[in-house]
Design a protein around this motif. Sequence first.
Motif, short mmCIF file in Angstrom:
data_model
loop_
_atom_site.label_atom_id
_atom_site.label_comp_id
_atom_site.label_asym_id
_atom_site.label_seq_id
_atom_site.Cartn_x
_atom_site.Cartn_y
_atom_site.Cartn_z
N ALA A 12 57.01 41.96 34.58
CA ALA A 12 55.60 42.21 34.80
C ALA A 12 55.36 43.71 34.84
CB ALA A 12 55.16 41.57 36.11
N GLU A 14 52.77 46.58 36.34
CA GLU A 14 51.68 46.79 37.29
C GLU A 14 51.49 48.28 37.54
OE1 GLU A 14 52.39 44.63 40.92
OE2 GLU A 14 52.37 42.68 39.90
N ALA A 140 49.36 36.10 25.93
CA ALA A 140 48.89 36.16 27.32
C ALA A 140 49.15 37.53 27.95
CB ALA A 140 49.51 35.04 28.13
N GLU A 141 49.99 37.56 28.99
CA GLU A 141 50.18 38.79 29.77
C GLU A 141 50.69 39.94 28.90
OE1 GLU A 141 51.17 35.81 30.74
OE2 GLU A 141 50.41 35.47 32.77
N GLU A 144 47.91 41.52 27.06
CA GLU A 144 46.97 42.24 27.94
C GLU A 144 47.64 43.45 28.59
OE1 GLU A 144 45.81 39.18 30.63
OE2 GLU A 144 44.77 38.04 29.08
N ARG A 146 50.20 43.44 30.55
CA ARG A 146 50.67 43.15 31.90
C ARG A 146 52.11 42.62 31.93
NH1 ARG A 146 48.17 39.24 34.30
NH2 ARG A 146 46.87 38.47 32.61
N ALA A 147 52.79 42.71 30.78
CA ALA A 147 54.20 42.32 30.71
C ALA A 147 54.86 43.00 29.53
CB ALA A 147 54.34 40.80 30.59
#
Length: 159
Positions: A12, A14, A140-141, A144, A146-147
């Motif tokens: 992930a 962040e 997905a992530e 975006e 986010r991964a």
Amino acid sequence: MNRIGTGWDIHALEEGHDLILGGVRIESSRGCVGHSDGDALIHAVIDSVLGACGLGDIGMLFPDTDPRYRGIDSSVLLKTVMEMVREDGFRIVNVDTTVILQSPKLGPYRQAICEKMTALLGLKEGYFNLKAKTAEKMLAEAGEGRAVICQSICLVESV
Ligand code: C5P
Ligand code: MG
């Protein structure tokens, strides 16, 4: 005798964390969340090396429940793996990798990552390869931002 192995990792991303890939710090607003320094590229490479040598996987050697590995520089983990590779009588022939990262572009960091990984893996120049891809805003992530997803394939030969 030649043997191959593959490795895969996802972390992930962040805000407030460093983004380190292949032992190199990447300028980014988001970084890897992980028990170690979160270097998903080194983790994927480690699994491909362990796979090629038939030595299991990264979690068997460095459990993420073990406080000794909290925040650890993943290149230290790869150095330990390389000692095991040599003890088992293997030499790494080449490693090819793919990083799926929506942003930033890794082009400006490619040479530094390749030099660092080439040295860690004891390779001849040009025998570590890095490919970078976006997720085309899908997956997905990852799409975006986010991964980060990393893949590796490794060829070893017995010496
Ligand atoms: O994902 P996409 O096909 O748009 O990527 C095009 C090129 O951009 C890649 O082949 C790679 O050279 C570069 N790239 C990069 N860093 C990323 C994503 C892509 O350097 N995070
Ligand atoms: Mg494309």
